[in-house]
Motif scaffolding. Structure first.
Motif, short mmCIF file in Angstrom:
data_model
loop_
_atom_site.label_atom_id
_atom_site.label_comp_id
_atom_site.label_asym_id
_atom_site.label_seq_id
_atom_site.Cartn_x
_atom_site.Cartn_y
_atom_site.Cartn_z
N MET A 1 -11.82 24.55 27.63
CA MET A 1 -11.95 23.91 28.93
C MET A 1 -13.44 23.80 29.23
N LYS A 2 -13.96 22.60 29.25
CA LYS A 2 -15.41 22.42 29.36
C LYS A 2 -15.98 23.12 30.59
N GLY A 3 -16.88 24.08 30.34
CA GLY A 3 -17.58 24.76 31.42
C GLY A 3 -16.85 25.93 32.04
N LEU A 4 -15.61 26.23 31.57
CA LEU A 4 -14.82 27.26 32.20
C LEU A 4 -14.19 28.19 31.18
N GLN A 5 -14.00 29.44 31.57
CA GLN A 5 -13.24 30.38 30.76
C GLN A 5 -11.75 30.22 31.07
N TRP A 6 -10.92 30.63 30.11
CA TRP A 6 -9.48 30.50 30.31
C TRP A 6 -9.00 31.33 31.48
N CYS A 7 -9.60 32.49 31.70
CA CYS A 7 -9.18 33.32 32.83
C CYS A 7 -9.43 32.62 34.16
N GLU A 8 -10.46 31.76 34.22
CA GLU A 8 -10.73 31.03 35.45
C GLU A 8 -9.64 29.97 35.70
N ILE B 1 -5.61 26.95 12.44
CA ILE B 1 -5.16 27.53 13.71
C ILE B 1 -3.86 28.30 13.51
N ALA B 2 -2.94 27.73 12.70
CA ALA B 2 -1.68 28.43 12.43
C ALA B 2 -1.93 29.77 11.74
N GLU B 3 -2.84 29.80 10.78
CA GLU B 3 -3.16 31.05 10.08
C GLU B 3 -3.76 32.09 11.03
N LEU B 4 -4.41 31.61 12.09
CA LEU B 4 -5.03 32.51 13.06
C LEU B 4 -4.10 32.88 14.21
N GLY B 5 -2.82 32.49 14.09
CA GLY B 5 -1.83 32.93 15.05
C GLY B 5 -1.38 31.91 16.06
N GLY B 6 -1.83 30.65 15.92
CA GLY B 6 -1.43 29.62 16.86
C GLY B 6 -2.47 29.39 17.94
N LEU B 7 -2.30 28.32 18.67
CA LEU B 7 -3.33 27.87 19.61
C LEU B 7 -3.53 28.84 20.77
N PHE C 1 -5.44 31.80 19.41
CA PHE C 1 -6.76 31.32 19.00
C PHE C 1 -7.68 31.17 20.21
N THR C 2 -7.13 30.67 21.32
CA THR C 2 -7.95 30.38 22.49
C THR C 2 -7.97 31.51 23.52
N GLY D 1 1.61 25.46 17.55
CA GLY D 1 2.47 26.37 18.29
C GLY D 1 2.61 26.04 19.76
N SER D 2 2.35 24.79 20.15
CA SER D 2 2.44 24.42 21.56
C SER D 2 3.87 24.53 22.06
N ASP D 3 4.00 24.83 23.35
CA ASP D 3 5.32 24.93 23.96
C ASP D 3 5.99 23.56 24.07
N ILE D 4 5.19 22.54 24.36
CA ILE D 4 5.72 21.18 24.52
C ILE D 4 4.95 20.25 23.59
N ALA D 5 5.69 19.57 22.73
CA ALA D 5 5.11 18.58 21.82
C ALA D 5 5.45 17.18 22.33
N MET D 6 4.61 16.22 21.99
CA MET D 6 4.84 14.84 22.38
C MET D 6 5.08 13.99 21.14
N GLN D 7 5.98 13.01 21.27
CA GLN D 7 6.18 12.06 20.18
C GLN D 7 4.90 11.26 19.95
N LEU D 8 4.71 10.74 18.75
CA LEU D 8 3.64 9.79 18.51
C LEU D 8 4.03 8.45 19.10
#
Length: 377
Positions: free
Chosen positions: A42-49, A74-80, A83-84, A139-146
């Motif tokens: 998130m540009k300029g922000l931490q996830w906790c914010e 990302i998958a090898e690192l445990g998912g998004l 990772f984030t 590993g997203s909760d919601i995926a979108m079709q192409l």
């Protein structure tokens, strides 16, 4: 065949509605605004914010993340989420918007889209199947079709061709999603440009295929707000009433209020952080340009009644100084202020719908924006 439903509508006021969407990483209260972390940040922000501001769900982007650092990594690192460090629900855009925005770097065919990477020029193929594979790796909760999104205005023939292609890709995306972990969701995307009949046809066809939720794509891409709202009005009646409705890439606070009034449940947009980086603040008094010289000697905070510490704690004079000096802190503070305001606006709409006072809330909010911040002196 329809997919299991993870959405419950818990309140209505006119066409506006509030609900709960249960995802593997938590519950999303709707109407919901998803801050955009395109590249896993998130540009300029931490996830906790982002969490402290009140967001239940955020958005990441398939196209950018598959290029860098790569979905498999990302998958090898445990998912998004791991990772984030964002521990809540996440939706990933399929990359369809880049089909439009990177037009000079891509070719669209029945099988899929071939991109030239904007990073190093490498040729990359993105098919409906690969888009789903990447999102499952993330590993997203919601995926979108192409889908294929057409920038407006456009010829009717181009709009219809892209809509029909998106429907065929929707069927392939759903087949590719089979076997996804329990609780994970796939949304279909309604296309059709500014043509009401094409929108209705797309919505009905997607409902026949059956998805966890339904998105309206291809708006806020060049058309006036009045056209966007009219298309929403024409499209919503053809969307399933028991599933979440997501308006992609929208928008201003005024857009959000108008779309919620027409039955939309979910939104995303880069505007809060992008405008913050350019010295703009969103408040209950409307949008305020902190670059303006009139703020240079103003000791008032942006809004002394705000629950967000930076909104009520820093003077306009100081924020003006940071923006004019190009200090990174200015962009960070204003991005946080804007994300917090958007979440406050969504919370206000949820409460008003539950209380049956949405129209009064809407009128009061519009009046505050039209009065402006000078009237607060």
């Amino acid at each position: 065949m329809s997919l299991p439903n993870h959405f419950e509508v818990v309140g209505r006021d006119g066409e506006a509605r509030t609900g709960l969407l249960t995802a593997p990483h938590g519950v999303v209260r709707t109407p919901a605004f998803m801050p955009v972390g395109t590249q896993g940040a998130m540009k300029g922000l931490q996830w906790c914010e982002i969490r402290d501001a009140g967001a239940d769900i955020v958005l990441g982007n398939t196209y950018h993340l598959m290029l860098r650092p790569g979905a498999e990594r990302i998958a090898e690192l445990g998912g998004l989420q791991r990772f984030t460090t964002w521990d809540g629900p996440m939706l990933t855009d399929s990359g369809g918007f880049q089909v439009m925005s990177l037009a000079q770097l891509r070719k669209v065919k029945e099988h899929g889209v071939t991109f030239r990477s904007h990073i190093d020029g490498t040729a990359i193929e993105l098919t409906p199947e690969r888009a789903i594979e990447v999102q499952r790796l993330l590993g997203s909760d919601i995926a979108m079709q192409l889908d294929e999104c057409v920038r407006l205005p456009a010829e009717h023939g181009d709009i219809e061709r892209a809509m029909q292609l998106s429907l065929r890709w929707a069927e392939r995306s759903k087949r590719a999603f089979e076997g996804a972990p329990a609780g994970h969701m796939l949304f279909g995307i309604i296309q059709g440009g500014d043509d009401p009949e094409l929108r209705r046809a797309s919505a009905r066809a997607l409902a026949g295929i059956g998805f966890h939720g339904y998105a309206i794509g291809g708006l806020a891409v060049g058309e006036p707000q009045a056209v966007m709202l009219a298309i929403i009005e024409e499209t919503v009646p053809s969307m399933p009433t028991d599933r979440p409705r997501y308006l992609m890439g929208v928008g201003t606070p005024d857009d959000l209020v108008g779309a919620v009034a027409r039955g939309i449940d979910m939104f995303d947009c880069v505007m809060p952080t992008r405008n913050g980086r350019h010295g703009m603040a969103f408040t209950r008094f409307g949008q305020i340009n902190l670059r303006n010289a009139r703020h240079a000697d103003d000791p008032r905070p942006l809004d002394e009644e705000s629950s967000w510490p930076a909104t009520r704690g820093y003077s306009r004079a100081y924020l003006h100084h940071l923006v004019r000096s190009g200090e990174t802190l200015g962009a960070m503070l204003l991005s946080g202020i804007n994300v917090a305001y958007y979440q406050s606006l969504m919370q206000g709409m949820r409460a008003a719908i539950a209380d049956g006072t949405f129209q009064q809330f809407r009128e009061r909010t519009l009046e505050g924006w039209s009065r402006g911040d000078l009237a607060a002196r």
